[in-house]
Design an enzyme around this catalytic site. Structure first.
Site, PDB file in Angstrom:
ATOM      1  N   CYS A 139      38.690  41.232  45.318  1.00 29.96           N
ATOM      2  CA  CYS A 139      38.879  40.093  46.079  1.00 29.96           C
ATOM      3  C   CYS A 139      39.840  39.425  45.357  1.00 29.96           C
ATOM      4  O   CYS A 139      40.059  38.741  44.397  1.00 29.96           O
ATOM      5  CB  CYS A 139      37.712  39.836  44.899  1.00 29.96           C
ATOM      6  SG  CYS A 139      36.763  38.288  45.092  1.00 29.96           S
ATOM      7  N   CYS A 142      38.641  36.466  43.916  1.00 32.77           N
ATOM      8  CA  CYS A 142      38.331  36.239  42.627  1.00 32.77           C
ATOM      9  C   CYS A 142      40.166  35.900  42.338  1.00 32.77           C
ATOM     10  O   CYS A 142      40.604  35.555  41.260  1.00 32.77           O
ATOM     11  CB  CYS A 142      38.467  36.679  42.126  1.00 32.77           C
ATOM     12  SG  CYS A 142      36.059  37.146  43.346  1.00 32.77           S
ATOM     13  N   ASP A 143      41.318  37.036  43.019  1.00 36.20           N
ATOM     14  CA  ASP A 143      41.934  37.233  41.826  1.00 36.20           C
ATOM     15  C   ASP A 143      43.626  37.334  42.115  1.00 36.20           C
ATOM     16  O   ASP A 143      44.518  37.051  41.438  1.00 36.20           O
ATOM     17  CB  ASP A 143      41.989  38.796  41.770  1.00 36.20           C
ATOM     18  CG  ASP A 143      41.147  39.077  40.674  1.00 36.20           C
ATOM     19  OD1 ASP A 143      40.055  37.624  40.227  1.00 36.20           O
ATOM     20  OD2 ASP A 143      40.302  40.491  40.955  1.00 36.20           O
TER      21      ASP A 143
END
Ligand code: NDP
Length: 316
Positions: A139, A142-143
Site C-alpha cells: 500500500c 499507507c507507507d
C-alpha cells in the site's frame, strides 16, 4: 450468561458495499448489526483520491469517503462494531456467526461484504521484510510517506500498480516499476501517466528474484529479465507490491459456493443471492470484473433489498 444475540440482519465487512447495505437495511427497519472486519472502511482507506464516484465533482479521499459512509449508516442507527467474524455455520435456517468479541450471532439474514485483500509475490525474502515491517508494503498510500526522498521499487502492471507508482513518484527520488510481461495490463490513460512521469523507470519482462536487505530493512531488489536472462540489482529502501487481490471468503468456503479463485458465485445473475437462502453477497467478495467503489455500493443496495424481501416473504 448466554452470549447468543439474535439479529435480523448481520453485515460482515465495512467497505462501500457494507455501508450501503447498512443504510438500506437500517432504513427498512431491519436493525442491521455490522462487524467492520480487519480493515474498517475496507480498501478505500488505502486509496488516495477517488475522482470517479458520482456526487463528488471535486473528488474525495478514500478515507474521507468511508467516514462519510459510516456516518450515514450510523444516522439510521446501524449498530457498527469494531471486530470481525471468525467462523460461520450456514447449515440451518438461522445463520450462526461467531465474532472475535465472543458473541455468537444468530442472524436471519447475512450480507457478506468482506471484500478482497492484497496479494504478495510469496518470495521468502519479501515475506521476511514484510513481517519485519522493514521495507515491503502492498500500500503506497499507507507507507509511501516513510520513503520520502528515497528510491523505491513497485511490482505490477495493472491500474493499482500505475496509481501507486504515480503516487510514489511524488514522494520518492526514483521509482522503478517491474512489469513481468512486455506490456501493461492497466488502462491506457493510467499507463500513459506512468510512462510520462520522468522519475518512474519501467522495466518490462522483469521478474523479482529476491528482495535484498541488511537484516533490518530492504536495501534493493535482485531482478531478472525473462527474455535475456540478465540479472541486476536495483537499489531501493521500499519494495511495493501491487499485483492484485484475493477475496476474503475463506470462512464461508464450507457453505457458500465459490469460484476457482475464491470469489463468491451468485446463485442467480443480476441479484445478490448466494446458494444459501438468507445469505447475500455484495462488493468485491463476488466481483473480480468491476471492483469499483460505485459497483460495490450498488451491490450493497441490492443485497439489502434482497434481504428485506427475503424476510418479508417469510412474514417478518
Ligand atoms: P489487476 O489484477 O488488474 O492487475 C494485477 C497486475 O499484477 C497484473 O498486471 C499482473 O500481471 C501483475 N501480477 C500478478 N501477479 C504477479 C506476479 N507474481 N509477479 C509480477 N506481476 C504480477 O489488479 P489491480 O489491483 O491493478 O486492479 C484491480 C481492479 O481494480 C482492476 O479492474 C482495475 O482496473 C481496478 N482499479 C481501478 C483504478 C482506477 O480506476 N482508479 C485504480 C486501481 C484499480 P499480468 O498483466 O502479467 O498478468
Amino acid at each position: 450468561m448466554s452470549n447468543i444475540e439474535k439479529v435480523k440482519c448481520l453485515i460482515i465487512g465495512s467497505g462501500p458495499a457494507g455501508y450501503t447495505a447498512a443504510i438500506y437495511a437500517a432504513r427498512a427497519d431491519m436493525h442491521p448489526v455490522m462487524y467492520q472486519g480487519m480493515q474498517p472502511g475496507g480498501q478505500l482507506t488505502t486509496t488516495n483520491e477517488v475522482e470517479n464516484f458520482p456526487g463528488y465533482p471535486n473528488g474525495i479521499s478514500g478515507p474521507e469517503m468511508m467516514v462519510e459512509l459510516e456516518a450515514q449508516a450510523k444516522r439510521f442507527e446501524t449498530d457498527i462494531r469494531f471486530g470481525f467474524i471468525t467462523k460461520v455455520d450456514f447449515s440451518g435456517e438461522i445463520h450462526k456467526c461467531w465474532a472475535d468479541d465472543g458473541k455468537e450471532i444468530h442472524a436471519e439474514t447475512v450480507i457478506i461484504s468482506t471484500g478482497a485483500s492484497a496479494k504478495y509475490l510469496g518470495l521468502p525474502s519479501e515475506q521476511k521484510y514484510l513481517e519485519l515491517g522493514g521495507g515491503v508494503s502492498a500500500c503506497a498510500v499507507c507507507d509511501g510517506f516513510f520513503y520520502r526522498g528515497q528510491e523505491t521499487v513497485i511490482v505490477g502492471a495493472g491500474d493499482s500498480a500505475c496509481e501507486e507508482a504515480h503516487y510514489l513518484s511524488k514522494l520518492c527520488t526514483k521509482v522503478t516499476m517491474l512489469v513481468r510481461k512486455e506490456e501493461f495490463r492497466a488502462s491506457k490513460i493510467m499507463a500513459e501517466r506512468v510512462k510520462n512521469t520522468p522519475n518512474i523507470e519501467i522495466l518490462f519482462n522483469t521478474d523479482t528474484v529476491e528482495v535484498l536487505g541488511d537484516g533490518n530493512g530492504v536495501t534493493g531488489a535482485l531482478v531478472k529479465n525473462s527474455v535475456t536472462g540478465e540479472e541486476k540489482t536495483i537499489p531501493c529502501t521500499g519494495f511495493f507490491v501491487a499485483i492484485g487481490h484475493k477475496p476474503n471468503t475463506d470462512i464461508f468456503a464450507d457453505y457458500i459456493n465459490l469460484d476457482e479463485t475464491g470469489y463468491i458465485k451468485y446463485e442467480q445473475a443480476g441479484t445478490s443471492l448466494t446458494n444459501v437462502a438468507g445469505v447475500f453477497v455484495a462488493g468485491d467478495a463476488a466481483d473480480k470484473r468491476y471492483r469499483q467503489a460505485i459497483t460495490a455500493a450498488g451491490t450493497g443496495c441490492m443485497a439489502a433489498i434482497d434481504a428485506e424481501r427475503y424476510l418479508a416473504a417469510k412474514g417478518h
